[in-house]
Design a protein around this motif. Structure first.
Motif: not given
Ligand code: UDP
Length: 251
Positions: A132-143, A146-151
């Motif tokens: 369960d690693p901590l996410l960065t915004d960039a990693r979340l985007e890379r995964l 979710l779209s930017a709006d959903q994030r």
């Protein structure tokens, strides 16, 4: 809600089982007495925990709905069972912190108990295999989960849940230190609060008790071997019950 007939087991997690029902837009969630911590390295059976978490969660989901926050909850079915809408769960643990504690203080030079204003939003990738690693915004985007709006919507929902729960708990003498929620997409594509909201997923400190482990009324009692876990959850339910109407029941 009309009565449902239980179907097959869809999913079994560490603390809950999810079953299909005879209605395609309803699934049944059984809250188990199993307790786990530290990525399931520590395990125990705590008799009564499942019922307490189910009863607390039902009332908190209804509280959120009364405050305009959408959730998967439909009705309480029996002691440790609730009916919910089927969801596609987003594999992100959304944590909001009002007070520094737990993993935050192990990862950053910050004293446990330090107030966090504004509250801190931490996102973790929900996958035990990766810890369960901590996410960065960039990693979340890379995964690309979710779209930017959903994030943005995820952050907005998390903060709205915090505002609602923090003031509710303060009114019943509990400090909401931090909590974890999970979000899911409904069949209509709406992002809603799913999973559970209970002392397994929220840190709650008794405001009447001073700075000692006696104030802990959440899963840290289990994590830290403090004992009295079920009694502490029972105290949380007693106070929640005193401040909430009885939950909707499935007839
Ligand atoms: N939490 C949770 N499930 C997890 C990890 C954390 O419900 O898998 C909750 C935890 O109970 C606390 C909040 O999220 O209320 C923040 O937890 P933290 O990151 O401090 O991790 P911990 O110290 O519990 O390992």
């Amino acid at each position: 809600m009309t009565a449902t007939t239980l179907g097959s087991l869809l999913y079994e997690g560490k603390a809950k089982r999810v079953f299909a029902t005879d209605q395609s837009d309803v699934v049944a969630v059984e809250y188990k007495d199993d307790a786990t911590a530290f990525n399931a390295l520590k395990k125990a059976q705590l008799v009564g925990k499942g019922e307490l978490n189910c009863q607390i969660s039902a009332r908190l989901f209804e509280l959120l709905e009364r405050n305009g926050i959408p959730t998967h909850y439909r009705a309480l079915q029996k002691a440790n069972w609730m009916l919910v809408r089927p969801m596609r769960i987003v594999p992100v643990e959304v944590v909001v912190r009002n007070t520094a504690f737990g993993s935050l203080c192990k990862q950053m030079p910050i004293e446990p108990g330090t107030p966090l204003d504004p509250p801190l939003l931490d996102l973790y990738y929900k996958d035990d295999a990766y810890g369960d690693p901590l996410l960065t915004d960039a990693r979340l985007e890379r995964l690309a989960l979710l779209s930017a709006d959903q994030r943005r919507e995820m952050g907005r929902l998390a903060m709205a849940v915090n505002t609602c729960l923090r003031s509710f708990f303060a009114d019943i003498g509990l400090q909401l230190v931090d909590f974890k929620i999970e979000l899911g997409f409904s069949a209509e594509g709406e992002l809603v609060v799913a999973d559970e909201i209970s002392p397994d997923t929220c840190r709650l400190w008794d405001l009447k008790v001073g700075d000692s482990s006696d104030r802990i009324l959440d899963k840290d009692r289990f994590r830290q071997d403090l004992g009295g876990v079920v009694e502490a959850y029972g105290e949380v339910l007693k106070r929640v019950q005193g401040a909430c109407p009885p939950p909707r029941l499935c007839k």
